[in-house]
Scaffold this motif. Structure first.
Motif: not given
Length: 279
Positions: A67-73, A110-113, A134-143
């Protein structure tokens, strides 16, 4: 989705939709769509276009793996805002897209924008073909409790939204990874409201030449001369973020390049007025 069901249509037949528990029902009788881990799975292929399907499947498999881009950091919305504003591009969008606008981010990854723009009271719909992104995007949104960001699995050639639904459609770094960029542009351009805007980002035919030279060197030396890449050298990215960047830039299974004149012809054919470009 249930609160905005009037925006949606079945990607197969363009009929109306309704929610039934963990399923999304087409009112015209197409097979129901499932919801997996909170993400509506509305990706379908066009059986009439096998050449597009082949490339789409390659790209889908590629980004499902990395997945790109990565949420690391990026731990929270504050960190994301700080990153976005330092980059310039996202800040320009944030400065120019009004609050309460309805925005579609096509190929959101990954939904950063999407998450960044939704933090400023915009309704943002992020769509992508890759479930893992999309899972990474949703996890960040919920968190981070970003209630105005929504994420859906979608094939941009088979839209899940009704025509003229959005004030702004953004598609950055996506169309050049499709089998038919102009067909993709036509598909998503129909989702823009009258008087609305579309923003696309593409690889430039000539600006991509330095990357092609680095790609040859990377292949010969097995990715070792990483500092040849200006972004790696400038930002000093590492770990999973570095892995995702190298894969996206140097090992992508399909990409095309375009000129400004070509894109201006796309605008003319679809009734859009050219406003500006960067660079």
């Amino acid at each position: 989705m249930s609160e905005n069901i009037e925006l949606f249509n079945c990607p197969n037949c363009r009929g109306g939709m309704e929610i039934d528990g963990e399923k999304i029902i087409c009112l015209q009788g197409c097979a129901p769509y499932r919801i997996s881990e909170g993400i509506p799975m509305l990706f379908v292929q066009d059986p009439q276009k096998p050449s597009i399907k082949e490339v789409t499947n390659k790209i889908k498999a590629f980004y499902e793996k990395t997945p790109f881009p990565n949420y690391e950091g990026i731990e929270n919305i504050g960190t994301l805002i700080q990153k976005a504003e330092s980059g310039g591009f996202a800040k320009l969008l944030d400065d120019q897209i009004p609050y309460n606008a309805k925005v579609l981010d096509v190929g959101c990854g990954t939904g950063q924008l999407s998450n960044f723009l939704a933090a400023s009271q915009r309704s943002v719909y992020g769509v992508d073909l890759c479930f893992n992104s999309l899972k990474l995007a949703l996890e960040f949104k919920v968190r981070n409790e970003l209630s105005r960001a929504q994420f859906y699995q979608m094939n941009l050639f088979m839209p899940i939204f009704k025509e003229k639904s959005f004030d702004f459609v953004i598609c950055n770094g996506v169309l050049h990874h499709t089998a038919s960029p102009f067909e993709g542009f036509k598909s998503i351009s129909g989702l823009v409201k009258n008087g609305g805007y579309i923003m696309i980002g593409l690889y430039n035919k000539y600006g991509r030449i330095p990357n092609d030279l680095r790609k040859i060197i990377f292949r010969i030396f097995n990715n070792r001369p990483k500092l040849l890449d200006p972004r790696i050298r400038k930002s000093k990215i590492k770990g999973l973020k570095l892995h995702a960047w190298i894969n996206d830039q140097y090992h992508n299974p399909h990409e095309s390049r375009h000129t400004l004149g070509e894109v201006l012809q796309w605008f003319d054919k679809t009734g859009f007025e050219f406003i500006n470009s960067i660079p």
